[in-house]
Design an enzyme around this catalytic site. Structure first.
Site, PDB file in Angstrom:
ATOM      1  N   HIS A  72      68.534 105.060 -40.987  1.00 42.11           N
ATOM      2  CA  HIS A  72      69.340 104.719 -39.814  1.00 42.11           C
ATOM      3  C   HIS A  72      69.688 103.230 -39.872  1.00 42.11           C
ATOM      4  O   HIS A  72      69.024 102.447 -40.568  1.00 42.11           O
ATOM      5  CB  HIS A  72      68.562 105.011 -38.539  1.00 42.11           C
ATOM      6  N   GLU A 103      69.310 100.729 -37.790  1.00 41.17           N
ATOM      7  CA  GLU A 103      68.273  99.772 -37.375  1.00 41.17           C
ATOM      8  C   GLU A 103      67.182  99.639 -38.431  1.00 41.17           C
ATOM      9  O   GLU A 103      66.732  98.524 -38.732  1.00 41.17           O
ATOM     10  CB  GLU A 103      67.657 100.205 -36.032  1.00 41.17           C
ATOM     11  N   CYS A 143      67.220 105.560 -31.596  1.00 41.98           N
ATOM     12  CA  CYS A 143      66.466 106.808 -31.510  1.00 41.98           C
ATOM     13  C   CYS A 143      64.973 106.464 -31.466  1.00 41.98           C
ATOM     14  O   CYS A 143      64.591 105.309 -31.688  1.00 41.98           O
ATOM     15  CB  CYS A 143      66.788 107.686 -32.725  1.00 41.98           C
ATOM     16  N   CYS A 202      63.721 104.631 -34.671  1.00 40.32           N
ATOM     17  CA  CYS A 202      64.201 103.253 -34.770  1.00 40.32           C
ATOM     18  C   CYS A 202      63.555 102.359 -33.726  1.00 40.32           C
ATOM     19  O   CYS A 202      63.215 101.209 -34.006  1.00 40.32           O
ATOM     20  CB  CYS A 202      65.719 103.213 -34.650  1.00 40.32           C
TER      21      CYS A 202
END
Length: 162
Positions: A59, A61, A89, A92
């Site tokens: 992801h 991040e 999420c 993250c």
């Protein structure tokens, strides 16, 4: 807390949003970007690479945190802010806390992400449940060898706390 960003926050967040658009349009993954800033300068950027790296943890991040830690030569990003194009999420968000970032500033909400097919509600719900109530069968199988490794760590004199 909502809407309390200053001009610098807006500029760095705009960069995270622009990065999300650039990388999405370039076929690199979903519409997510992140920028990590320390001392008024960008130390790392990340974008969603889940489908290009075949890595469900790639992801924006997490990618930004990995790059920032590598650049800083440290696992701690204390003193830094992460700007994300979307509310992180659960994975993250946990990574942000583990990296010890001082602040998080995001643009789109998790509800907006859910509306376009990125719904993390089930994961948020699962984390709050007791192990026995989770949808994925999860078995706690204590092993003496595992407890021994923890005891060894606890007694280790030269450990680096994190």
């Amino acid at each position: 807390m909502s809407g309390n960003g200053d001009a610098n926050d807006r500029a760095f967040l705009a960069r995270a949003v622009a990065l999300s658009a650039e990388r999405m349009r370039g076929g690199h993954g979903g519409p997510f970007g992140a920028v990590i800033v320390r001392g008024g300068r960008v130390i790392a950027e990340g974008w969603n690479e889940v489908t290009t790296a075949n890595d469900p943890t790639a992801h924006a991040e997490v990618a930004a945190i990995r790059r920032a830690c590598a650049a800083a030569g440290d696992f701690s990003l204390t003193g830094a802010t992460i700007y994300s194009s979307c509310e992180p999420c659960p994975m993250c968000l946990a990574a942000i806390y583990w990296a010890r970032l001082d602040r998080l500033v995001f643009a789109n909400s998790r509800e907006q992400a859910a509306a376009i097919g990125f719904d993390d509600a089930a994961i948020y719900d699962e984390v709050a449940k007791p192990i026995s109530g989770r949808s994925m069968p999860t078995i706690h199988l204590p092993l003496p060898e595992a407890a021994a490794v923890f005891a060894e760590w606890d007694a280790k004199e030269d450990k680096i706390q994190y």
